[in-house]
Design a protein around this motif. Structure first.
Motif, mmCIF file in Angstrom:
data_model
loop_
_atom_site.group_PDB
_atom_site.id
_atom_site.type_symbol
_atom_site.label_atom_id
_atom_site.label_comp_id
_atom_site.label_asym_id
_atom_site.label_seq_id
_atom_site.Cartn_x
_atom_site.Cartn_y
_atom_site.Cartn_z
ATOM 1 N N ALA A 1 0.822 -1.213 0.000
ATOM 2 C CA ALA A 1 0.000 0.000 0.000
ATOM 3 C C ALA A 1 0.853 1.259 0.000
ATOM 4 O O ALA A 1 0.447 2.286 -0.558
ATOM 5 C CB ALA A 1 -0.942 -0.010 1.199
ATOM 6 N N LEU A 2 2.020 1.207 0.633
ATOM 7 C CA LEU A 2 2.910 2.370 0.638
ATOM 8 C C LEU A 2 3.328 2.740 -0.777
ATOM 9 O O LEU A 2 3.486 3.918 -1.104
ATOM 10 C CB LEU A 2 4.144 2.091 1.489
ATOM 11 C CG LEU A 2 3.922 1.946 2.997
ATOM 12 C CD1 LEU A 2 5.219 1.551 3.688
ATOM 13 C CD2 LEU A 2 3.380 3.242 3.585
ATOM 14 N N LEU A 3 3.510 1.729 -1.634
ATOM 15 C CA LEU A 3 3.863 1.968 -3.031
ATOM 16 C C LEU A 3 2.643 2.364 -3.847
ATOM 17 O O LEU A 3 2.636 3.390 -4.538
ATOM 18 C CB LEU A 3 4.519 0.723 -3.622
ATOM 19 C CG LEU A 3 4.795 0.733 -5.135
ATOM 20 C CD1 LEU A 3 5.746 1.874 -5.501
ATOM 21 C CD2 LEU A 3 5.352 -0.607 -5.581
ATOM 22 N N LEU B 1 0.392 9.259 7.784
ATOM 23 C CA LEU B 1 0.504 9.894 6.474
ATOM 24 C C LEU B 1 -0.252 9.099 5.420
ATOM 25 O O LEU B 1 -0.959 9.678 4.582
ATOM 26 C CB LEU B 1 1.979 10.020 6.089
ATOM 27 C CG LEU B 1 2.250 10.584 4.681
ATOM 28 C CD1 LEU B 1 1.699 12.005 4.553
ATOM 29 C CD2 LEU B 1 3.741 10.543 4.373
ATOM 30 N N GLU B 2 -0.130 7.773 5.456
ATOM 31 C CA GLU B 2 -0.804 6.948 4.455
ATOM 32 C C GLU B 2 -2.323 7.035 4.600
ATOM 33 O O GLU B 2 -3.050 7.056 3.604
ATOM 34 C CB GLU B 2 -0.327 5.501 4.561
ATOM 35 C CG GLU B 2 1.137 5.294 4.206
ATOM 36 C CD GLU B 2 1.524 5.943 2.889
ATOM 37 O OE1 GLU B 2 0.779 5.813 1.891
ATOM 38 O OE2 GLU B 2 2.576 6.613 2.859
ATOM 39 N N ARG B 3 -2.812 7.084 5.839
ATOM 40 C CA ARG B 3 -4.259 7.190 6.028
ATOM 41 C C ARG B 3 -4.782 8.522 5.496
ATOM 42 O O ARG B 3 -5.804 8.565 4.804
ATOM 43 C CB ARG B 3 -4.605 7.036 7.512
ATOM 44 C CG ARG B 3 -4.441 5.633 8.054
ATOM 45 C CD ARG B 3 -5.045 5.505 9.454
ATOM 46 N NE ARG B 3 -4.851 4.162 9.990
ATOM 47 C CZ ARG B 3 -3.822 3.798 10.729
ATOM 48 N NH1 ARG B 3 -2.881 4.693 11.036
ATOM 49 N NH2 ARG B 3 -3.722 2.562 11.175
ATOM 50 N N ARG B 4 -4.079 9.605 5.839
ATOM 51 C CA ARG B 4 -4.498 10.913 5.361
ATOM 52 C C ARG B 4 -4.386 10.989 3.835
ATOM 53 O O ARG B 4 -5.247 11.553 3.155
ATOM 54 C CB ARG B 4 -3.637 12.007 6.008
ATOM 55 C CG ARG B 4 -3.858 12.185 7.502
ATOM 56 C CD ARG B 4 -5.206 12.832 7.801
ATOM 57 N NE ARG B 4 -5.322 14.133 7.165
ATOM 58 C CZ ARG B 4 -4.832 15.269 7.691
ATOM 59 N NH1 ARG B 4 -4.202 15.241 8.853
ATOM 60 N NH2 ARG B 4 -4.995 16.420 7.055
ATOM 61 N N SER B 5 -3.327 10.416 3.314
ATOM 62 C CA SER B 5 -3.129 10.388 1.870
ATOM 63 C C SER B 5 -4.253 9.625 1.181
ATOM 64 O O SER B 5 -4.759 10.036 0.125
ATOM 65 C CB SER B 5 -1.773 9.762 1.542
ATOM 66 O OG SER B 5 -1.581 9.647 0.158
#
Length: 402
Positions: A268-270, A357-361
């Motif tokens: 998911a980060l990618l 950051l990933e959740r907000r993104s």
């Protein structure tokens, strides 16, 4: 989803994507360079009816996006991946509202041996429909083992284009639910023998290439269970607005990481940095795990909600059917807007951890997609199943009982 018209044809240059490791490459008969750009993608569908004339299933049929060229079994994995992506992701066939007068039921999709042995086969989960084993399939121990394993996990199969009593594929009957008998050019004695054999082996019979009302009535008298062909309904070709194309480097890397067993959170980060991928993964979740849509707070949640083989199957499909030049400007715009938001979140100190950051993104990305992508349906999930939906009773519209 709109019937095909002249505005649905691609018209500028593009490139044929390369299949990822472990997936059969595209056919040797490569399409025109126009195939992978333009605003629309295409597929066709043809209904299958029961003895009362009720639509119980629909076969998905590959169509070139840019031309009405020849289509044959030699297209293999390219055709299977493309028709699944065009119909189910770009066209949202399974997750959009379908009028009650146009039921769909189970989907039937062709697969050759290489596709069946690849991860892509896992996308055709039992709740979606039935895998059709093409007449080009050559049996061996590995293929038989694959069919047995998928059958054990609930996957359903049909033997496509049966025309003879000595077809080697009859030996797959213990794990196959449907026999599709090609009735065109067969006399009454041949047809009766084929139908009798299928029933004796425990398979329901789908009579295909039924050309007219007389043939339909004859096949009903012979005991066929389901019917498909011009005498029932001709295929309908549809052009649907394409999702923005994906970056081939990112989709390839994502597939290889997933194939290597990398955790969904890392994947998911990618993927989360690329809205065109996020859009597709959200639509995959709508198909395979709609019960988790309302509670997904991050792309990691979306990916974790999917069975690992199903996720890998769709990542393989992305590498074949999602790497194209359509809506490149929109893809770039979405990517740049998301990147700017991520930089702003870091700069303003609004997030404390990488996962924050990933959740907000993810939240920002889904908002961008809602604003920028055209609406195709009203959000009524799985309305395509109609009154014969796979629900609490667990019964699919297309039944194997002969």
């Amino acid at each position: 989803m709109q019937p095909l018209d002249d505005t649905g044809r691609a018209s500028v240059n593009g490139a044929l994507p390369t299949a990822p490791t472990g997936v059969a490459p595209a056919a040797t008969h490569a399409p025109s360079a126009r195939e992978h750009v333009g605003s629309h993608v295409r597929y066709a569908h043809q209904p299958i009816v029961d003895r009362a004339g009720k639509v119980v299933a629909t076969e998905l049929l590959f169509r070139w996006n840019s031309l009405d060229g020849g289509v044959g079994p030699e297209l293999g994995t390219y055709a299977t991946a493309t028709v699944l992506a065009n119909a189910l992701l770009d066209g949202e066939l399974l997750t959009g509202s379908t009028p009650a007068e146009h039921p769909i039921g189970d989907l039937l999709v062709n697969m050759d041996a290489r596709t069946l042995m690849s991860p892509i086969a896992e996308a055709m989960t039992p709740d979606i429909g039935v895998i059709e084993l093409l007449e080009t399939v050559t049996l061996d121990a590995a293929l038989t083992a694959r069919i047995r394993d998928l059958h054990r996990r609930g996957y359903r199969f049909a033997l496509d284009d049966l025309v003879s009593l000595d077809d080697p594929r009859w030996t797959l009957a213990p794990w196959v639910q449907f026999a599709k008998i090609d009735v065109l050019g067969r006399d009454a004695v041949e047809l009766q023998a084929l139908i009798r054999k299928a029933h004796q082996l425990g398979m329901a019979v789908i009579a295909e290439k039924v050309e007219d009302e007389a043939a339909l009535l004859q096949l009903k008298r012979m005991g066929a269970d389901y019917f498909q062909g011009y005498g029932v309904a001709r295929p309908t070709t549809c052009a649907v607005r394409a999702l923005p194309g994906c970056d081939s480097r990112v989709t390839g890397q994502l597939y290889l990481l997933a194939q290597a067993g990398v955790a969904e959170g890392s994947l998911a980060l990618l993927a989360g940095r690329h809205p065109a991928l996020v859009a597709r993964l959200l639509r995959v979740q709508a198909i395979h795990a709609p019960q988790y849509m309302a509670v997904a707070e991050s792309l990691s949640d979306v990916m974790v909600s999917l069975p690992q083989p199903v996720l890998l199957a769709w990542l393989a499909i992305f590498n074949i059917a999602a790497v194209h030049g359509r809506d490149r400007d929109l893809a770039t715009l979405l990517h740049d807007q998301l990147s700017e938001t991520r930089l702003s979140l870091r700069r303003d100190g609004g997030v404390r951890t990488p996962m924050d950051l990933e959740r907000r993104s993810f939240q920002v990305c889904t908002q961008l997609l809602r604003m920028r992508l055209p609406r195709r349906h009203d959000g009524a999930l799985q309305a395509h199943r109609g009154s014969s939906t796979v629900g609490a009773a667990g019964r699919a519209p297309l039944n194997a009982a002969a």
